[in-house]
Every structure is written in structure tokens, then in C-alpha cells.
Design a protein around this motif. Structure first.
Motif, short mmCIF file in Angstrom:
data_model
loop_
_atom_site.label_atom_id
_atom_site.label_comp_id
_atom_site.label_asym_id
_atom_site.label_seq_id
_atom_site.Cartn_x
_atom_site.Cartn_y
_atom_site.Cartn_z
N ARG A 174 -2.74 -12.17 0.53
CA ARG A 174 -1.72 -13.27 0.69
C ARG A 174 -0.39 -12.60 1.44
N GLY A 175 -0.36 -11.35 1.66
CA GLY A 175 0.76 -10.70 2.21
C GLY A 175 1.59 -10.11 1.07
N THR A 176 1.14 -10.41 -0.15
CA THR A 176 2.13 -9.84 -1.10
C THR A 176 2.25 -8.49 -1.24
N VAL A 177 3.28 -7.66 -1.40
CA VAL A 177 3.35 -6.12 -1.24
C VAL A 177 3.35 -5.68 -2.63
N ALA A 178 2.81 -4.86 -3.05
CA ALA A 178 2.75 -3.90 -4.39
C ALA A 178 3.26 -2.82 -4.13
N ALA A 179 4.39 -2.43 -4.83
CA ALA A 179 4.99 -0.99 -4.97
C ALA A 179 4.89 -0.21 -6.24
N VAL A 180 4.48 0.94 -6.14
CA VAL A 180 4.04 1.70 -7.26
C VAL A 180 5.28 2.64 -7.26
N ARG A 186 6.29 1.87 -13.18
CA ARG A 186 5.85 0.72 -12.79
C ARG A 186 5.56 -0.07 -11.55
N VAL A 187 4.86 -1.09 -11.41
CA VAL A 187 4.59 -1.53 -10.14
C VAL A 187 5.31 -2.99 -9.98
N SER A 188 6.10 -2.97 -8.92
CA SER A 188 6.79 -4.28 -8.55
C SER A 188 6.08 -4.91 -7.51
N TRP A 189 6.09 -6.37 -7.35
CA TRP A 189 5.56 -7.16 -6.48
C TRP A 189 6.68 -7.81 -5.68
N PHE A 190 6.47 -8.05 -4.49
CA PHE A 190 7.34 -8.64 -3.60
C PHE A 190 6.43 -9.75 -2.64
N SER A 191 7.17 -10.86 -2.43
CA SER A 191 6.42 -11.83 -1.49
C SER A 191 6.31 -11.25 0.05
N HIS A 192 5.61 -12.24 0.68
CA HIS A 192 5.59 -11.51 2.16
C HIS A 192 6.95 -11.76 2.83
N GLY A 208 -1.97 0.21 -19.52
CA GLY A 208 -0.81 -0.40 -19.15
C GLY A 208 0.52 0.31 -18.88
N GLN A 209 0.62 1.40 -19.42
CA GLN A 209 1.77 2.23 -19.12
C GLN A 209 1.62 3.42 -18.17
N PHE A 210 2.54 3.96 -17.88
CA PHE A 210 2.35 4.79 -16.50
C PHE A 210 3.25 6.15 -16.82
N ASN A 211 2.62 7.29 -16.12
CA ASN A 211 3.40 8.48 -16.17
C ASN A 211 3.36 9.12 -14.73
N GLU A 212 4.72 8.63 -14.14
CA GLU A 212 4.78 9.19 -12.89
C GLU A 212 3.48 8.67 -11.68
N PRO A 213 3.26 7.42 -11.72
CA PRO A 213 2.24 6.92 -10.85
C PRO A 213 2.61 7.20 -9.38
N ARG A 214 1.58 7.63 -8.48
CA ARG A 214 1.72 7.68 -7.13
C ARG A 214 0.89 7.18 -6.26
N GLY A 215 0.06 6.24 -6.54
CA GLY A 215 -0.92 5.75 -5.66
C GLY A 215 -1.34 4.35 -6.01
N ILE A 216 -1.62 3.38 -5.25
CA ILE A 216 -1.98 2.11 -5.43
C ILE A 216 -2.69 1.46 -4.23
N ALA A 217 -3.66 0.41 -4.87
CA ALA A 217 -4.75 0.02 -3.86
C ALA A 217 -5.01 -1.47 -4.41
N VAL A 218 -5.23 -2.32 -3.56
CA VAL A 218 -5.49 -3.79 -3.78
C VAL A 218 -6.78 -3.98 -3.36
N ALA A 219 -7.88 -4.12 -4.10
CA ALA A 219 -9.22 -4.79 -3.54
C ALA A 219 -9.30 -6.11 -3.03
N PRO A 220 -10.39 -6.49 -2.45
CA PRO A 220 -10.24 -7.57 -1.61
C PRO A 220 -10.47 -8.90 -2.79
N ASP A 221 -10.90 -8.53 -3.93
CA ASP A 221 -10.79 -9.70 -5.17
C ASP A 221 -9.55 -9.73 -5.79
N GLY A 222 -8.49 -8.95 -5.14
CA GLY A 222 -7.17 -8.87 -5.94
C GLY A 222 -6.88 -7.77 -7.02
#
Length: 240
Positions: A174-180, A186-192, A208-222
Motif C-alpha cells: 500500500r506504500g505504508t512505510v515501517a521503520a524499526v 519499536r516499529v512505527s508505521w507511516f502512510s504513503h 512482541g518486545q525488542f532489544n535494539e532491533p536493527r532490521g525489518i522486512a515486509v512480505a507480499p502477504d503483509g
């Protein structure tokens, strides 16, 4: 590089040619399924088949065309162009290469003003927009594919919509941007359009909790995959 099934079972692994100087900071996927690895501390790009065969290696240390200084993030457009960010020794910039791996363009410099970067660590493509995780400036910058600045998203902080060390970014269909954010765990979401949508996570070692996360990916199914770095694990989430 380790490879796991969709449900998390280990499949196989391989190592980069050398790691005595340091290790890569990211992995991307090319338009033909190749794995694209910015071998950061060796100032080059490695391209692998999904089975781990080294198919191409390009770049060398330097400031001139077809050279790199600490490449950190990579994405390949459907038209074949590679977009790569790098940092160090006045090399805070985005570089653009053709599908023949020859340099076409570059933009950016070290600094704090819009259009400048301070330790840019990742790039993500949304059709004809390039998003850059401007990590130590605590923001995401969005550009046309020709380098024209479209907008700046975020500012340092932990309030909703603020960012603290966004280390990696990903874009869904959808063009939504996820930032880790490794600074906010945490992960923050922003619209297109760059508007804040929501966030999830928090510091800790539970699910569901994190300790200095440094990578993120979104699969085709979301489905969202997060490299929960200092918890030494990958967590996956289904979108709501």
C-alpha cells in the motif's frame, strides 16, 4: 547469511568472503530474486543466488565513480537501477547504478539539513519514491528517483510519530512505510504521505518486545519480520 523457511525452520547458511574488517549491515532482494548484500566494511556489493552461490561482486574502496565508502543499504528498482546509501569520510549520500552496475548519479552530503544525511543506514523503494533511513538524524527522508526531496518524516523523540535511531525501513504493497527503531525498541508505521499511523513493541525479551532491533522486512502477504538484534532472534507479525 542464514536462510529459514516461512515457518522459521533453519534451511542453510553461507559466509561472506571475509569478515575480519567487519560484517555486513543489511540484505536486500533484487528484481530477479538475487540476494543483495552491502559488504559494508569491504566497500563492495555481493550478489548471491538464494542457494548461496556468489554471482557477482562489485565496488572497491574510494570516493570516485563505481567505488564505495561503507555502503549500508541497497534496493533495486523494477527498471534495474540499484539505489545504495553509504556513510563515512564525507560519503553521506545515495548512489544510483544501472543494471550494468555502472554509476549513474548520486546526491546528498553529511549534515543535518533536509537532503543531508547523518549515518544513513537503509533505503526502501515505493514505486517511484526512494525512502532513506537517516538514522542518526532520527528521520526518514523521501526522494524522487532523481534525488529531489519530497518530504522529511519524523524527529528525535519517543512520542508517537517521533523516531529514535530508525535503523531500517520497509514498504508494504500500500506504500505504508515501517521503520524499526533501535533507540525506541519499536516499529512505527507511516502512510504513503508520511502521516503517522501507529506503533508496536517496547523494550524487553518477551514476545512482541525488542532489544535494539536493527532490521525489518515486509512480505507480499503483509507479514512483518523484525531482526530483534540483541535478543538474537527474528520475530514475525501479522498485520491487523
Amino acid at each position: 547469511v542464514q536462510v529459514f523457511s516461512e515457518t522459521g525452520e533453519f534451511l542453510h547458511l553461507w559466509t561472506t568472503p571475509d569478515s575480519s574488517n567487519g560484517t555486513p549491515t543489511a540484505v536486500g532482494v533484487g528484481r530477479d530474486g538475487r540476494l543483495l548484500v552491502p559488504d559494508t566494511h569491504y566497500h563492495r556489493i555481493l550478489e548471491y543466488s538464494p542457494d548461496g552461490e556468489l554471482l557477482a561482486q562489485w565496488g572497491a574502496y574510494g570516493d570516485g565513480p563505481n567505488h564505495f565508502i561503507y555502503p549500508t543499504g541497497i534496493a533495486q528498482h523494477a527498471d534495474g537501477r540499484y539505489f545504495i546509501c553509504e556513510y563515512g569520510e564525507n560519503a553521506e549520500r545515495v548512489r544510483v547504478f544501472g543494471d550494468n552496475r555502472s554509476q549513474l548519479a548520486e546526491w546528498g552530503s553529511h549534515g543535518f539539513e533536509p537532503g543531508q544525511f547523518n549515518r544513513a543506514m537503509a533505503v526502501a523503494l515505493d514505486r517511484d519514491i526512494l525512502h532513506v533511513a537517516d538514522t542518526t538524524n532520527h528521520r526518514i527522508q523521501s526522494f524522487t528517483l532523481d534525488g529531489e526531496l519530497i518530504r522529511v518524516t519524523g524527529a528525535v523523540g519517543n512520542a508517537p510519530g517521533s523516531l529514535r535511531f530508525p535503523f531500517d525501513i520497509a514498504v508494504d504493497h500500500r506504500g505504508t512505510v515501517a521503520a524499526v527503531e533501535y533507540g525506541n525498541n519499536r516499529v512505527s508505521w507511516f502512510s504513503h504521505e508520511g502521516e503517522f499511523i501507529g506503533a508496536f513493541g517496547g523494550p524487553g525479551r518477551g514476545l512482541g518486545q525488542f532489544n535494539e532491533p536493527r532490521g525489518i522486512a515486509v512480505a507480499p502477504d503483509g507479514r512483518v519480520y523484525v531482526a530483534d538484534t540483541y535478543n538474537h532472534r527474528i520475530q514475525s507479525f501479522l498485520p491487523e
